[in-house]
Write a protein that holds these residues in place. Structure first.
Motif: not given
Length: 973
Positions: A640-648, A595-606, A588-593
């Motif tokens: 995760a991609y939806g959290l990254l790209k879609l506005p609140e 992965s960062m969103m996944l890490e962010k949500t994982e932390g919040l979930l814990r 995916h062209p935005e794989k880095t972003l």
């Protein structure tokens, strides 16, 4: 000498002026033509005739008649022009009045009037006038011949053809075409062989006739010996191949064509699309220098039909960018694609286009819109569309109930279901499937069981395998596995894969390995190549840590070469659909972003207390690898991609082709809370609306062992594709089957039941036609309107039950739309509820204006559905009312014993004949589709042609109808 010169000059000026007036009129410059006429110092009769003709040609009959009345003198050309002008403008009554007032008439006058009647479909009047003609020329004979052929009176046409003193090439070609359309190809060939002179149209007609009657090889032989071939000849031959499904030969022939017109390319696109050869269809599409609406429609439909939803959406975008206005069928196809992809933005865009074109007031469109909004998770919008219509057909009700079911709103579904009968619409087979599914997903087991057990007595709907599957699924979800098994053992129909799949799915959810093995064994027998049973049984073993059994199952799959495509999830962002597979973000062209969103949500979930449930991993690996498997499930990546790209404030809509696993369900619930976002997930079974840490499903059936099977790296061989899960989980069937209608809403007359109402009664439904142009009274309209009153005064056998009596439109889409509404709805109305357990007959009455006897029609041909004259105002390619039903030459015959019925009526003193020609288009297509319905729904259909009142009086007509009802009842009992 000077006088002679003046006369010659005046004659030249007159001829030149008449020519100038005619030329300007033909190119639409009628005002300039009038200026030219007014500028003439001397207006000869030819100039007057030219300007009158010009006004008629430009659709201004009032101005033409005004000028005609002002003419200082008139000749027979003037009068003929007046008659012909009225005919051009469809004013047949005025044309006849002018004809009757003519001081003298010639053969042109008579022929023009006959032609006018033929063009208006008033062939009986044309025939009467034709035989009154004092003299006839070749054109007169040919016009009348064409009238008979257009009226499907081919026998009369043949007799007239044999009487013709001179049979020119036009008449012979018309006769060949008429015979071919009736399937009498050999007879047409005899005429063809007897012709001295044939033109390219004659040859092409004969080739087309063979193709229409599925004799493509003979057509090809004739095509090869044609002395010359036109673009139409080549296209006709190609259509023979495509319509008969011989696409390999069609491809070869297409490549050999010297010119490839748009219609030929369109035929190839449709034919290749139906065979699933999308790549070839697209190459044809791309090779076209010009395209019409049918081209775009055919390509979009090919994509939609073969599961290429993304390509269909992309092509729709190209269509818009090129400024091509989409047609009605194209918009409907795109709406279906939007629903499949949950592409709400495109769906709204199409909806807006439908509103601008005022298509949204159509019931058919409303149902498609509702389905689209339901599949996009916009149930509120679907309900708004539903509420706009005061009069709803059964398909609209089914759509909204199915929508509530897929969203787990059982209470709302039950409320709408109970409102149906009071609205005058009774539930049908699909309605019951929808409400049982709603009960299943909402845990309304008692209500669902009650509906299932009473469906036959209350709604006259016999339980089918789909209804049993729903009920097994409902009991299984509630943990009542043994009851589900008992129901299977007592089924009145043979259980299929959906039944055993529902049981197996329940066994997996509730860890019933004993019955799971029974269900899996049945599925292995029914569908040995389906991976679903292997996966479901393996998941139960894995949940119990029976890794040896899992390995053995996996080995068995490899030995039998059973495999499938991996599951996936997708999300639409900026009108582009992004697809994710388990753990696959590297490309995916935005794989880095991501992965960062996944890490962010994982932390919040814990921090929120989330702990992964590793029991959902179906392989014997260490805990860390299990946790990694879970966090990279496809739906988690899409979210995760939806959290990254879609506005609140914008809901995140994710589609998954399989069921969501229990761990992902728990994780996404928490994500909706910690990220303060609304997340809508549509999986293979239903919708999950996550908001503030709560799911709309209320965690029903999300137990510890509710396991997703597509996400495990070492278990990828077991993935169940969308089409395979459909066989295992019944609601997938329903989700894909929210039906699109083929009808418009028509107000039905009340249904009156008379006599016996036991299961042995025979219910007979009657239709007639409205009065049509040129007929003083239509006896069939009076029959339908007065039959109930007549039978009340003249009681019949106790077993005669009169159902609906309805008057159909005479022409156009109305007749078929009304018919479909009747066939699908009237049989289930309250009044006939108690009698539909017996036999049902649909009797349609049509008028034969030239007959003196009653005629019972034995068959009808599919052709009339696709070939209806323009004057009827029906364009089937723009009205998706009629289902496709094979080649246009398809014949359907009544299953009633026509000879027995005829003899019984003759004994009662009526003159009755049998016929294989259902007559004019309206009669034919009504009968054909009634026979089609009868074949599919175990009912009967009959069409009877009756004479006009001038031949048989009204009392006799009613006595005949009453006698026919008694005879039909006797025959069927």
């Amino acid at each position: 000498m000077k006088r002679a010169h003046l006369i010659l000059h005046r004659s030249y000026c007159t001829v030149n002026s008449s020519f100038q007036i005619s030329r300007l009129s033909k190119v639409g410059q009628i005002n300039e033509a009038r200026k030219c006429f007014d500028s003439l110092r001397f207006k000869a009769i030819g100039s007057w005739n030219s300007i009158v003709s010009g006004y008629f040609s430009n659709g201004m009959p009032a101005e033409a008649r005004h000028l005609f009345d002002e003419m200082p003198e008139r000749n027979i050309v003037s009068w003929n022009g007046l008659v012909s002008g009225y005919i051009k403008n469809g004013m047949i009554k005025e044309a006849r009045e002018a004809f009757e007032t003519m001081p003298e008439r010639n053969v042109v006058s008579w022929t023009a009037m006959v032609k006018g009647y033929v063009q208006e479909g008033m062939v009986a009047e044309a025939e009467t006038l034709f035989w009154r003609m004092p003299e006839r020329n070749e054109v007169s004979w040919t016009v009348m011949l064409g009238g008979f052929i257009d009226d499907r009176r081919v026998d009369d046409a043949r007799r007239l053809y044999d009487m013709m003193p001179v049979k020119d090439v036009v008449a012979s070609t018309n006769m060949i075409g008429g015979l071919c359309k009736e399937g009498r190809v050999d007879e047409a060939r005899m005429i063809f062989d007897d012709m001295r002179d044939r033109n390219v149209i004659t040859w092409t007609s004969m080739v087309t006739g063979y193709c229409q009657n599925n004799r493509v090889d003979v057509a090809r032989k004739l095509f090869e010996v044609m002395p010359e071939k036109t673009e139409v000849s080549w296209t006709s031959m190609l259509l023979g191949y495509t319509l008969s499904g011989r696409m390999e030969e069609a491809e070869e022939f297409f490549e050999a064509m010297p010119v490839r017109p748009v219609i030929a390319c369109n035929a190839m696109i449709v034919g290749l699309g139906e065979r699933g050869e999308i790549g070839k269809a697209r190459r044809v599409f791309d090779s076209m220098n010009e395209r019409d609406d049918a081209t775009w429609r055919g390509m979009i439909k090919a994509y939609e039909r073969n599961g290429f939803e993304l390509e269909a959406i992309d092509l729709f975008g190209v269509m818009q960018r090129q400024g091509v206005r989409p047609s009605f069928p194209s918009l409907i196809s795109v709406l279906s694609v939007c629903g499949a992809l949950a592409s709400l933005e495109y769906g709204r865009q199409v909806h807006a286009h439908l509103v601008r074109c005022r298509f949204d007031v159509d019931v058919y469109v409303a149902s498609v819109l509702m389905t689209m909004y339901v599949k996009c998770g916009e149930l509120v919008k679907a309900k708004l569309v539903f509420d706009r219509f005061t009069s709803k057909d059964v398909i609209m009700w089914n759509s909204i109930i199915s929508g509530y079911a897929s969203h787990g709103l059982g209470e709302e579904a039950l409320k709408v279901f109970h409102e149906m009968p009071s609205s005058g619409t009774m539930p049908n087979k699909v309605t019951i499937i929808a409400i049982l599914t709603a009960c299943s997903y909402a845990g309304k087991v008692e209500e669902g069981v009650e509906i299932f057990e009473s469906m036959e007595s209350r709604f006259c709907v016999a339980p089918s395998v789909e209804h049993y599957s729903c009920t097994v699924d409902m009991l299984g979800r509630a943990g009542r596995i043994d009851e589900a098994m008992k129901l299977i053992e007592t089924m009145t129909v043979k259980p299929d894969a959906t039944v055993w799949g529902a049981l197996l799915g329940a066994c997996r959810t509730h860890s019933r390995l004993d019955l799971a093995e029974v269900a899996a064994k049945k599925l292995f027998e029914i569908e040995p190549e389906n991976a679903g049973p292997y996966v479901l049984l393996s998941s139960i073993n894995a949940s119990r840590a029976n890794w040896g059994d899992v390995a053995e199952m996996r080995k068995d799959m490899r030995n039998k070469n059973v495999s499938k495509f991996p599951g996936c999830s997708w999300i639409e962002v900026d009108k582009k659909v992004h697809t994710f597979f388990r753990g696959d973000v590297r490309n995916h062209p935005e794989k880095t972003l991501i992965s960062m969103m996944l890490e962010k949500t994982e932390g919040l979930l814990r921090e929120a207390g989330y702990s992964p449930d590793c029991s959902h991993v179906l392989h014997d690996v260490d805990e860390e690898e299990k946790m990694d498997n879970l966090r990279l499930h496809s739906e988690r990546l899409a979210v995760a991609y939806g959290l990254l790209k879609l506005p609140e404030g914008v809901p995140i809509r994710v589609i998954k082709n399989l069921r969501v696993c229990g761990d992902c369900h728990a994780a996404i619930k928490l994500i909706s809370k910690v990220m303060e976002r609304e997340i809508i997930l549509r999986d293979a079974n239903r919708f999950h609306h996550f908001k503030k840490g709560v799911c709309s499903c209320k965690d029903y059936c999300i137990h510890k062992h509710f396991i997703s099977l597509d996400e495990h790296k070492s278990f990828s061989d077991f993935n169940i594709g969308f089409s395979e899960v459909k066989k295992v989980t019944l609601f997938l069937y329903l989700l894909c089957f929210i039906p699109c209608p083929h009808i418009e809403v028509i107000d039905l007359k009340s249904v009156v039941a008379m006599g016996s109402e036991g299961p042995t009664a025979v219910t007979i439904n009657i239709t007639g036609f409205k009065k049509f142009h040129g007929v003083a009274e239509n006896p069939t309209e009076k029959m339908a309107n007065n039959l109930k009153e007549y039978l009340a005064k003249n009681p019949q056998s106790k077993d005669v039950v009169l159902g609906s009596c309805t008057v159909l439109e005479t022409a156009g889409q109305g007749a078929l739309a009304s018919l479909y509404q009747l066939l699908q709805s009237a049989i289930n109305t309250k009044e006939s509820e108690s009698v539909t357990c017996g036999k049902t007959i649909w009797v349609h009455f049509g008028v034969n204006s030239g007959a003196t006897k009653f005629a019972i029609e034995q068959q009808a041909v599919n052709e009339a559905t696709f070939r209806c004259p323009d004057e009827l105002g029906w364009k089937p390619q723009h009205l998706p009312i009629v289902p496709s039903d094979g080649p246009i030459s398809t014949v359907r015959k009544t299953t009633l014993p026509v000879e027995e019925i005829t003899k019984a009526l003759e004994k009662k003193g009526f003159e009755v004949i049998t016929s294989d020609d259902a007559g004019r288009f309206v009669c034919n297509y009504v009968y054909y589709h009634s026979l089609r319905f009868a074949e599919q729904n175990k009912t009967y259909s009959l069409f009877v042609h009756v004479p006009l009142f001038v031949a048989v009086d009204e009392e006799t007509q009613m006595r005949f109808t009453a006698s026919l009802l008694e005879v039909l009842t006797s025959v069927c009992k």
